[in-house]
Design a protein around this motif. Structure first.
Motif, mmCIF file in Angstrom:
data_model
loop_
_atom_site.group_PDB
_atom_site.id
_atom_site.type_symbol
_atom_site.label_atom_id
_atom_site.label_comp_id
_atom_site.label_asym_id
_atom_site.label_seq_id
_atom_site.Cartn_x
_atom_site.Cartn_y
_atom_site.Cartn_z
ATOM 1 N N GLY A 1 0.834 -1.197 0.000
ATOM 2 C CA GLY A 1 0.000 0.000 0.000
ATOM 3 C C GLY A 1 0.866 1.242 0.000
ATOM 4 O O GLY A 1 2.056 1.193 0.310
ATOM 5 N N ILE A 2 0.259 2.359 -0.372
ATOM 6 C CA ILE A 2 0.989 3.621 -0.338
ATOM 7 C C ILE A 2 0.898 4.179 1.084
ATOM 8 O O ILE A 2 -0.182 4.275 1.648
ATOM 9 N N ALA A 3 2.059 4.516 1.633
ATOM 10 C CA ALA A 3 2.091 4.990 3.018
ATOM 11 C C ALA A 3 2.161 6.505 3.071
ATOM 12 O O ALA A 3 2.819 7.134 2.250
ATOM 13 N N PHE A 4 1.441 7.072 4.017
ATOM 14 C CA PHE A 4 1.652 8.466 4.407
ATOM 15 C C PHE A 4 2.270 8.399 5.787
ATOM 16 O O PHE A 4 1.618 7.986 6.733
ATOM 17 N N THR A 5 3.540 8.761 5.906
ATOM 18 C CA THR A 5 4.198 8.680 7.200
ATOM 19 C C THR A 5 4.659 10.064 7.605
ATOM 20 O O THR A 5 5.526 10.641 6.953
ATOM 21 N N ALA A 6 4.070 10.569 8.673
ATOM 22 C CA ALA A 6 4.446 11.888 9.171
ATOM 23 C C ALA A 6 5.480 11.691 10.265
ATOM 24 O O ALA A 6 5.148 11.226 11.347
ATOM 25 N N ASP A 7 6.757 11.975 9.978
ATOM 26 C CA ASP A 7 7.736 11.971 11.052
ATOM 27 C C ASP A 7 8.026 13.414 11.433
ATOM 28 O O ASP A 7 7.474 14.353 10.838
ATOM 29 N N LEU A 8 8.890 13.597 12.425
ATOM 30 C CA LEU A 8 9.030 14.936 12.993
ATOM 31 C C LEU A 8 9.578 15.921 11.966
ATOM 32 O O LEU A 8 9.108 17.062 11.875
ATOM 33 N N ALA A 9 10.562 15.477 11.150
ATOM 34 C CA ALA A 9 11.156 16.398 10.171
ATOM 35 C C ALA A 9 10.092 16.873 9.177
ATOM 36 O O ALA A 9 9.910 18.073 8.961
ATOM 37 N N GLY A 10 9.355 15.905 8.588
ATOM 38 C CA GLY A 10 8.349 16.265 7.601
ATOM 39 C C GLY A 10 7.258 17.133 8.198
ATOM 40 O O GLY A 10 6.805 18.103 7.587
ATOM 41 N N THR A 11 6.839 16.800 9.431
ATOM 42 C CA THR A 11 5.751 17.551 10.050
ATOM 43 C C THR A 11 6.177 18.979 10.370
ATOM 44 O O THR A 11 5.386 19.916 10.220
ATOM 45 N N LEU A 12 7.446 19.144 10.809
ATOM 46 C CA LEU A 12 7.935 20.499 11.074
ATOM 47 C C LEU A 12 7.872 21.340 9.798
ATOM 48 O O LEU A 12 7.389 22.482 9.804
ATOM 49 N N PHE A 13 8.360 20.762 8.692
ATOM 50 C CA PHE A 13 8.314 21.476 7.422
ATOM 51 C C PHE A 13 6.874 21.809 7.043
ATOM 52 O O PHE A 13 6.569 22.935 6.633
ATOM 53 N N ALA A 14 5.979 20.805 7.166
ATOM 54 C CA ALA A 14 4.592 21.025 6.757
ATOM 55 C C ALA A 14 3.951 22.111 7.603
ATOM 56 O O ALA A 14 3.200 22.960 7.091
ATOM 57 N N THR A 15 4.255 22.114 8.918
ATOM 58 C CA THR A 15 3.633 23.102 9.805
ATOM 59 C C THR A 15 4.092 24.511 9.460
ATOM 60 O O THR A 15 3.272 25.428 9.310
ATOM 61 N N VAL A 16 5.419 24.676 9.327
ATOM 62 C CA VAL A 16 5.926 26.008 9.004
ATOM 63 C C VAL A 16 5.432 26.429 7.614
ATOM 64 O O VAL A 16 5.073 27.597 7.394
ATOM 65 N N GLY A 17 5.356 25.459 6.686
ATOM 66 C CA GLY A 17 4.837 25.765 5.356
ATOM 67 C C GLY A 17 3.411 26.269 5.410
ATOM 68 O O GLY A 17 3.051 27.236 4.724
ATOM 69 N N ALA A 18 2.582 25.635 6.252
ATOM 70 C CA ALA A 18 1.187 26.073 6.358
ATOM 71 C C ALA A 18 1.105 27.476 6.947
ATOM 72 O O ALA A 18 0.296 28.300 6.513
ATOM 73 N N MET A 19 1.969 27.770 7.955
ATOM 74 C CA MET A 19 1.959 29.116 8.548
ATOM 75 C C MET A 19 2.309 30.163 7.502
ATOM 76 O O MET A 19 1.679 31.225 7.414
ATOM 77 N N THR B 1 4.455 12.301 2.803
ATOM 78 C CA THR B 1 4.338 10.978 2.206
ATOM 79 C C THR B 1 5.488 10.077 2.646
ATOM 80 O O THR B 1 6.565 10.544 3.001
ATOM 81 N N GLY B 2 5.210 8.771 2.624
ATOM 82 C CA GLY B 2 6.249 7.812 2.996
ATOM 83 C C GLY B 2 6.553 6.885 1.846
ATOM 84 O O GLY B 2 7.000 5.758 2.042
ATOM 85 N N ASP B 3 6.299 7.335 0.623
ATOM 86 C CA ASP B 3 6.453 6.485 -0.547
ATOM 87 C C ASP B 3 7.150 7.314 -1.602
ATOM 88 O O ASP B 3 6.747 8.447 -1.874
ATOM 89 N N ILE B 4 8.209 6.788 -2.197
ATOM 90 C CA ILE B 4 9.047 7.662 -3.003
ATOM 91 C C ILE B 4 8.404 7.989 -4.344
ATOM 92 O O ILE B 4 8.578 9.094 -4.869
ATOM 93 N N PHE B 5 7.596 7.077 -4.879
ATOM 94 C CA PHE B 5 6.916 7.426 -6.116
ATOM 95 C C PHE B 5 5.812 8.443 -5.849
ATOM 96 O O PHE B 5 5.569 9.348 -6.644
ATOM 97 N N ASN B 6 5.169 8.274 -4.691
ATOM 98 C CA ASN B 6 4.165 9.245 -4.288
ATOM 99 C C ASN B 6 4.787 10.630 -4.122
ATOM 100 O O ASN B 6 4.174 11.640 -4.473
ATOM 101 N N LEU B 7 6.038 10.667 -3.630
ATOM 102 C CA LEU B 7 6.754 11.939 -3.511
ATOM 103 C C LEU B 7 6.884 12.592 -4.887
ATOM 104 O O LEU B 7 6.681 13.795 -5.052
ATOM 105 N N TYR B 8 7.186 11.764 -5.894
ATOM 106 C CA TYR B 8 7.279 12.269 -7.266
ATOM 107 C C TYR B 8 5.952 12.880 -7.705
ATOM 108 O O TYR B 8 5.916 13.960 -8.299
ATOM 109 N N VAL B 9 4.858 12.168 -7.372
ATOM 110 C CA VAL B 9 3.539 12.669 -7.774
ATOM 111 C C VAL B 9 3.261 14.020 -7.125
ATOM 112 O O VAL B 9 2.777 14.954 -7.768
ATOM 113 N N TRP B 10 3.607 14.150 -5.838
ATOM 114 C CA TRP B 10 3.354 15.435 -5.157
ATOM 115 C C TRP B 10 4.209 16.537 -5.749
ATOM 116 O O TRP B 10 3.791 17.687 -5.819
#
Lengths: 137, 538
Positions: free
Chosen positions: B92-110, B149-158
Motif C-alpha cells: 500500500g501507499i504509506a503516508f508517514t508523518a515523522d518529525l522532520a516532515g511535520t515540522l516542514f509542513a507546519t511552518v509551510g502552512a503558517m 508521504t512515505g512512498d518515493i513514487f508518491n513523492l514524485y507525484v506530489w
C-alpha cells in the motif's frame, strides 16, 4: 474543416463517443478501461464537436464551464476518500454496498473515485482543447 | 445499507490492516484533504471573487491548526503512518508523518496563511478570477503531500502536483516578462522531475519496493555498489536542481522576480525547501552509506552555492533580484548540514549538522517569505524596486522599517534572531567533520549577506529619498507595480506574524532546536519510522 459532411456527422460522432466513454469508465472497474481513458475519449468527442461547429456551441452544450467540471471531479474523488474517514476506516479504503433497489448491482467508493477522475480529465482536457480552438478563430 | 469489504470471491483480509481508527489517526492525511477540498470548491466558485477570501483564509487556518495538532502528536508519540486503503506496508501507499516532515509542513502552512492574508490586499479581482487561490491550494496540497508521504513514487507525484500549481501562479497575469521567466522555470523543473523519475525507476529496479521505510530497511544490508551510487548521484542532481544548488541554480534568479511579490514569497519560502527536504530524506535516510562518499561533493556544492548566492546578492541593485540570490545563499547553508550531518551519539548533541540544517531550513522558509512580502510593501511605497531610486522609507513607517531590519538581521545570521543559532550549529558540525574551510565559508557568506542586507537598509530605508528624476523609467520594468496596493494594517499583519516567529525562534531557540535534534536523529536512525510503518513485527 467545416465541410457539410463533417458538420453533419460531428454531433452523431460526439454523442456516440460520449456514450462509449461512459461505457469505458464503468467497464474499468473490473476490466481494462477506467476514468482516465474514458475522460480522454469524452474530451476528444467535445474537441471534434468544437472543430466541426465552433467553440461556442460546445460551451453551450456543456452548460458548465469545463474548469468547474474538473473541480467537481476533484471534489467527488476526494469525497470518495472522505467516506472511509467517516466510517472509521483508513483513507481511500474501498467500500461496497449492494442496495436491493438496484437488484444486486454494487455501488462502491472506487467507482466514485473513478467518476471523479473521469470528470477531472474531461474538464481539464476540454478546457485546454477549447482554449486552443478559440485561438485558431 | 450493508457495507462489506469482501468483494466477490477474493478474500483481501490478509492483505488489509485490521481495526478501526481514532479521529487523531487521520491527522497525517488531513492537510492534503483540506487543501484539495478547498481548492476544488474555490475552482467551482472561480467567478465569485468576493467569496475567495472567506473560503481561503479559514481553510488556511484549518490547515495550520491540523498541522500543529499533527506536530504535537508526532512530537509526543513518534512517527504516524496512514496506509492508503488499509493495504499492508510495502504494497500500500504509506503516508508517514515523522518529525522532520511535520515540522516542514507546519511552518509551510503558517507561511501559506501569511501569504493568503497578504494576497487579500495585493491580488486583483482579475487575478483571482484567473485562479490565484485555487492554484495556491493546489500547490499547498502538493507541498503538504511531499512533506508527509512515505512512498518515493508518491513523492514524485506530489512534486508534479505542486509544480502544476506553481506554473499557474507563475504566469498569473500573462505578461511577456512572466512568460519568459516561466519558460525557464518550467523547462528546468521538468528536467529535474524527469531525472527524479529515472532515478526512482532505477531504485525500484534495485530494491523492488517504493516504500521509503522498506527501502531504508533493505539499503542497510546492501553491499556498496556502483548501482546505488548512480541512484544517489541522480537524486542529488534532480533535487539539487529543485533546490537551486550551485551549478544548477541559474533558473531561480531568472524566474523568481517576474510574478507578484506574494507569489515570489511563496516560491522562495517553500518550493526550494521541498527540494532540500527530499534530498535530506533520500540521501540521509535511504542512501546513508552513499551519502558518506558523496559528502565531499556535497560540501563543495554547499560552499559554492553559498558564495555564489552571497556574491550575487552583493552585485544586484534591484531589491527582488537581490533577494533571489539571498535565497540561493540560504540553500547553500542548508547543504552544509547535508554534507556534514554529524554522527549520532557524539557527545550531548548528536547529529548537530543535520539538526542545524533542519533549523536553518525552517528559519529560511519564514524569513525569505517575510522578506519578499516586505519587499512588496517597500516597492509599493517607494514606487520602484531599484535600490537606486528607493530611499527614506523609515520616515513615517518606523514600525515597518523595524520589521524589515529584524528580517534582514535574521537572514544575515546575526545573534538575537533565528538565523544565528542554526549557523552556529552548522559551523560546529563542519569543524567536527574535519572540513574547517566549510565552516569558514558559512561565516564568509554570512558576512557578505550582512553587507548586502546593510546596503538594502541603508539605501532603501536610511538615506533620504534621492532627488534625481533623471533616470528613464522603462514602463516594462515596473509593470508589477500596477494592481492593488499592499497598504495599511492588512498588509502589515502577515509580515508582523512572520517577524514574531523569527523573534520567537531567535530568543527561545531551545524548543525548536530540541525538535530539530529529535527530527535529525529520527532521519539518521529510522528505527521509529520503520516501526510506525511496519508495526511491532516487521
Amino acid at each position: 474543416m467545416r465541410t457539410v459532411i463533417f458538420r453533419f456527422t460531428a454531433p452523431y460522432l460526439t454523442s456516440l463517443m460520449v456514450l462509449f466513454s461512459i461505457f469505458v469508465l464503468l467497464r474499468g472497474h473490473n476490466e481494462p478501461g477506467g476514468g482516465f481513458i474514458g475522460g480522454l475519449i469524452a474530451a476528444s468527442a467535445f474537441a471534434i464537436y468544437g472543430i466541426a461547429c465552433g467553440v461556442a456551441p460546445v460551451r453551450r452544450a456543456l452548460y458548465f464551464h469545463p474548469m468547474a467540471i474538473a473541480a467537481t471531479g476533484l471534489l467527488v474523488s476526494v469525497s470518495a476518500g472522505c467516506i472511509s474517514i467517516l466510517l472509521g476506516r483508513r483513507f481511500l479504503t474501498g467500500l461496497w454496498t449492494f442496495p436491493d433497489v438496484l437488484g444486486g448491482i454494487g455501488l462502491s467508493t472506487p467507482v466514485m473515485f473513478d467518476i471523479g477522475v473521469y470528470l477531472v480529465v474531461v474538464g481539464a482536457i476540454t478546457s485546454i482543447a477549447l482554449a486552443l480552438e478559440e485561438g485558431d478563430d | 445499507m450493508a457495507v462489506s469489504d469482501t468483494h466477490a470471491a477474493i478474500d483481501a483480509s490478509a492483505a488489509q490492516l485490521p481495526g478501526a481508527l481514532a479521529a487523531a489517526d487521520y491527522l497525517p492525511i488531513l492537510p492534503v484533504v483540506i487543501c484539495f477540498l478547498a481548492g476544488a470548491v474555490m475552482l467551482i466558485l472561480r467567478k465569485r471573487t468576493a467569496w475567495h477570501g472567506w473560503i481561503a483564509i479559514p481553510a488556511l487556518c484549518l490547515l495550520t491548526l491540523t498541522d500543529l495538532l499533527l506536530l504535537r502528536r508526532v512530537a509526543g508519540e513518534g512517527p504516524q503512518t496512514m496506509m492508503m486503503g488499509g493495504w499492508r506496508a510495502p504494497f500500500g501507499i504509506a503516508f508517514t508523518a515523522d518529525l522532520a516532515g511535520t515540522l516542514f509542513a507546519t511552518v509551510g502552512a503558517m507561511v501559506a496563511l501569511a501569504c493568503g492574508l497578504f494576497a487579500l490586499v495585493s491580488i486583483s479581482a482579475e487575478e483571482r478570477r484567473y485562479g490565484f487561490f485555487p492554484f495556491l491550494f493546489l500547490m499547498m496540497g502538493g507541498v503538504s503531500g511531499a512533506f508527509l508521504t512515505g512512498d518515493i513514487f508518491n513523492l514524485y507525484v506530489w512534486f508534479e502536483v505542486l509544480l502544476i500549481g506553481s506554473f499557474g501562479l507563475l504566469i498569473l497575469g500573462s505578461r511577456h516578462q512572466q512568460l519568459d521567466g516561466a519558460i525557464k522555470y518550467c523547462f528546468l523543473n521538468l528536467v529535474g522531475t524527469t531525472l527524479f523519475l529515472i532515478a526512482t525507476g532505477y531504485l525500484y529496479g534495485w530494491f523492488g519496493t517504493l516504500n521509503m521505510a522498506d527501502i531504508a530497511r533493505k539499503a542497510a544490508d546492501q553491499p556498496a555498489g556502483g548501482g546505488l551510487y548512480t541512484i544517489a548521484a541522480l537524486y542529488l542532481v534532480a533535487f539539487g536542481m529543485k533546490a537551486a544548488g550551485f551549478p544548477l541554480n541559474a533558473w531561480l534568479p531568472a524566474s523568481y522576480h517576474t510574478p507578484r511579490f506574494v507569489v515570489s514569497a511563496l516560491f522562495a519560502g517553500l518550493l526550494t525547501k521541498v527540494g532540500v527536504y527530499a534530498l535530506i530524506r533520500v540521501l540521509l535516510m535511504l542512501l546513508a552509506p552513499q551519502q558518506q562518499d558523496l559528502a565531499f561533493i556535497l560540501a563543495w556544492v554547499a560552499g559554492l552555492t553559498m558564495m555564489v548566492g552571497a556574491l550575487g546578492a552583493l552585485a544586484q541593485t534591484d531589491l527582488r533580484r537581490l533577494l533571489n540570490y539571498v535565497v540561493i545563499s540560504g540553500i547553500g547553508t542548508i547543504f552544509v548540514g547535508i554534507a556534514a550531518p554529524g554522527a549520532l551519539g557524539a557527545g550531548g548533541d548528536g547529529a548537530v549538522g543535520l539538526s542545524g540544517a533542519l533549523f536553518y531550513a525552517l528559519h529560511s522558509i519564514v524569513v525569505m517569505t517575510g522578506l519578499y512580502l516586505a519587499a512588496g510593501v517597500a516597492t509599493d511605497r517607494a514606487g520602484s524596486s531599484s535600490l537606486h531610486d528607493m530611499g527614506g522609507l523609515w520616515r513615517g513607517h518606523v514600525g515597518f522599517a523595524a520589521m524589515m531590519l529584524v528580517l534582514l538581521f535574521a537572514v544575515s545570521g546575526l545573534p538575537p534572531f533565528s538565523g544565528f543559532w542554526p549557523k552556529l550549529m552548522l559551523v560546529r558540525a563542519s569543524f567536527a567533520a574535519g572540513m574547517p574551510w566549510l565552516g569558514a565559508a558559512v561565516l564568509a557568506s554570512g558576512f557578505l549577506v550582512t553587507i548586502a542586507s546593510a546596503r538594502v537598509f541603508a539605501l532603501a530605508f536610511w538615506r533620504s529619498k534621492p532627488e534625481h528624476e533623471a533616470m528613464v523609467v522603462e514602463p516594462a520594468r515596473y509593470e508589477h507595480l500596477d494592481g492593488p496596493k499592499p497598504r495599511g494594517a492588512d498588509a502589515m499583519l502577515p509580515i508582523l506574524g512572520l517577524v514574531c516567529l523569527v523573534l520567537a525562534a531567535g530568543l527561545w531557540p531551545q524548543w525548536l532546536a530540541g525538535l530539530t535534534r529529535t527530527a535529525a536523529a529520527g532521519i539518521l536512525d529510522p528505527g521509529a519510522y520503520l516501526h510506525s510503518v511496519f508495526g511491532a513485527a516487521p
